[in-house]
Design an enzyme around this catalytic site. Structure first.
Site, mmCIF file in Angstrom:
data_model
loop_
_atom_site.group_PDB
_atom_site.id
_atom_site.type_symbol
_atom_site.label_atom_id
_atom_site.label_comp_id
_atom_site.label_asym_id
_atom_site.label_seq_id
_atom_site.Cartn_x
_atom_site.Cartn_y
_atom_site.Cartn_z
ATOM 1 N N LYS A 13 0.820 -1.538 0.281
ATOM 2 C CA LYS A 13 0.082 0.146 -0.088
ATOM 3 C C LYS A 13 0.885 2.021 -0.016
ATOM 4 O O LYS A 13 0.573 2.312 -0.706
ATOM 5 C CB LYS A 13 -0.858 0.064 1.095
ATOM 6 N N ARG A 88 -8.848 0.996 9.511
ATOM 7 C CA ARG A 88 -8.399 -0.621 9.586
ATOM 8 C C ARG A 88 -9.455 -1.358 10.490
ATOM 9 O O ARG A 88 -9.226 -2.690 11.054
ATOM 10 C CB ARG A 88 -7.373 -0.581 11.244
ATOM 11 N N ARG A 127 11.966 -7.053 4.801
ATOM 12 C CA ARG A 127 12.002 -5.547 4.603
ATOM 13 C C ARG A 127 13.222 -5.319 5.912
ATOM 14 O O ARG A 127 12.786 -5.236 6.271
ATOM 15 C CB ARG A 127 10.405 -4.856 5.270
ATOM 16 N N ARG A 160 12.622 -3.189 10.543
ATOM 17 C CA ARG A 160 10.993 -2.320 11.948
ATOM 18 C C ARG A 160 11.016 -2.967 12.968
ATOM 19 O O ARG A 160 10.900 -4.506 12.685
ATOM 20 C CB ARG A 160 10.164 -2.103 11.289
ATOM 21 N N ARG A 171 -0.006 -9.079 13.444
ATOM 22 C CA ARG A 171 -0.583 -8.098 12.804
ATOM 23 C C ARG A 171 -1.625 -9.037 11.376
ATOM 24 O O ARG A 171 -2.369 -8.354 11.250
ATOM 25 C CB ARG A 171 0.791 -7.357 12.217
HETATM 26 P P1 AMP Z 1 0.733 0.376 9.299
HETATM 27 O O1 AMP Z 1 2.363 0.336 8.799
HETATM 28 O O2 AMP Z 1 0.095 0.665 8.299
HETATM 29 O O3 AMP Z 1 1.344 -1.210 8.591
HETATM 30 O O4 AMP Z 1 1.077 0.504 10.690
HETATM 31 C C1 AMP Z 1 2.022 -0.136 11.651
HETATM 32 C C2 AMP Z 1 1.189 -0.222 13.239
HETATM 33 O O5 AMP Z 1 1.126 1.279 13.344
HETATM 34 C C3 AMP Z 1 0.576 -1.545 13.452
HETATM 35 O O6 AMP Z 1 0.391 -2.230 13.208
HETATM 36 C C4 AMP Z 1 -1.150 -0.304 14.565
HETATM 37 O O7 AMP Z 1 -0.309 -0.991 15.725
HETATM 38 C C5 AMP Z 1 -0.370 1.066 14.531
HETATM 39 N N1 AMP Z 1 -1.810 1.448 13.583
HETATM 40 C C6 AMP Z 1 -1.568 1.719 12.595
HETATM 41 N N2 AMP Z 1 -2.448 2.560 11.323
HETATM 42 C C7 AMP Z 1 -3.632 2.189 12.068
HETATM 43 C C8 AMP Z 1 -4.953 2.639 12.266
HETATM 44 N N3 AMP Z 1 -5.414 3.139 11.589
HETATM 45 N N4 AMP Z 1 -6.075 1.980 13.524
HETATM 46 C C9 AMP Z 1 -4.715 2.078 14.521
HETATM 47 N N5 AMP Z 1 -3.903 1.323 14.846
HETATM 48 C C10 AMP Z 1 -2.921 1.994 13.663
#
Ligand code: AMP
Length: 212
Positions: A13, A88, A127, A160, A171
């Site tokens: 994404k 989410r 990654r 990360r 996740r």
């Molecule tokens: P991402 O980079 O989008 O995979 O997000 C990394 C982490 O940030 C996720 O595993 C969540 O812990 C938190 N996170 C990101 N976006 C959201 C969201 N919309 N709602 C809740 N937690 C989020």
């Protein structure tokens, strides 16, 4: 163009969002990026978010929704936006609908980037990101020429915290249980488009452009 990007962690994404911002000259709103920045700056928000992120859990809706509301209210979003990593879950999606109708910027499309779970695991565990310039690599698919160091700026590559295997499993479970139902949510609204997220980055981008 007002877009929500859907897809599991590792579906690409963020990568596709970067190409879309250039094409449409609209901002990307990535809740993951906003939260990671807060964590690295050690702000109160970052401190609260970190414990959830490290476990692979979602940060509470109340925290994330506030961030997105504030960002969508800024002037550069008037001509469009790409939401990446938000919503989410269904509750975030419903709140988003309310916020967007209040500011009169309803969604045009929810774009789902679909990738098989086996491939996602390899993408996520492999990654690596450059500490200097944020360039991304994958030790399985797109390794740097010298292990651990960035081809572009020579910076150190890091993994990360939430890309470690146990956290990734969590996740992906959270995605299945909470985020995947959004595909049906947007399908019902008649704005869902799906794209196969496997192949060359540019090839996937072409598919997306022809869909949009
Ligand atoms: P991402 O980079 O989008 O995979 O997000 C990394 C982490 O940030 C996720 O595993 C969540 O812990 C938190 N996170 C990101 N976006 C959201 C969201 N919309 N709602 C809740 N937690 C989020």
């Amino acid at each position: 163009m007002k877009i929500v990007l859907l897809g599991a962690p590792g579906a690409g994404k963020g990568t596709q969002a970067k190409l879309l911002i250039d094409k449409f000259s609209i901002p990307q709103i990535s809740t993951g990026d906003i939260l990671r920045k807060a964590v690295s700056e050690g702000t109160p928000l970052g401190k609260e978010a970190k414990s959830y992120m490290d476990k692979g859990e979602l940060v509470p809706d109340s925290v994330v929704i506030g961030l997105v509301k504030e960002r969508l209210g800024q002037d550069d979003c008037k001509k469009g936006y790409i939401l990446d990593g938000f919503p989410r879950n269904t509750s975030q999606a419903e709140t988003l609908d309310n916020v967007l109708s209040e500011i009169n910027l309803p969604l045009d499309v929810a774009l789902s980037v679909d990738v098989d779970f086996g491939i996602l695991m390899k993408r996520l565990t492999g990654r690596r990101t450059c500490k200097g310039c944020n360039q991304m690599y994958n030790v399985h698919f797109t390794p740097p020429s010298k292990e651990g160091s960035c081809d572009k700026c020579g910076g150190e590559l890091y993994q990360r915290d939430d890309d470690r295997e146990e956290t990734i499993k969590k996740r992906l479970d959270v995605y299945k249980a909470q985020t995947e139902p959004l595909i049906a949510y947007y399908q019902k609204k008649g704005i869902l488009k799906s794209v196969e997220g496997v192949g060359e980055i540019n090839e996937i981008f072409e598919r997306i452009c022809s869909l949009l």
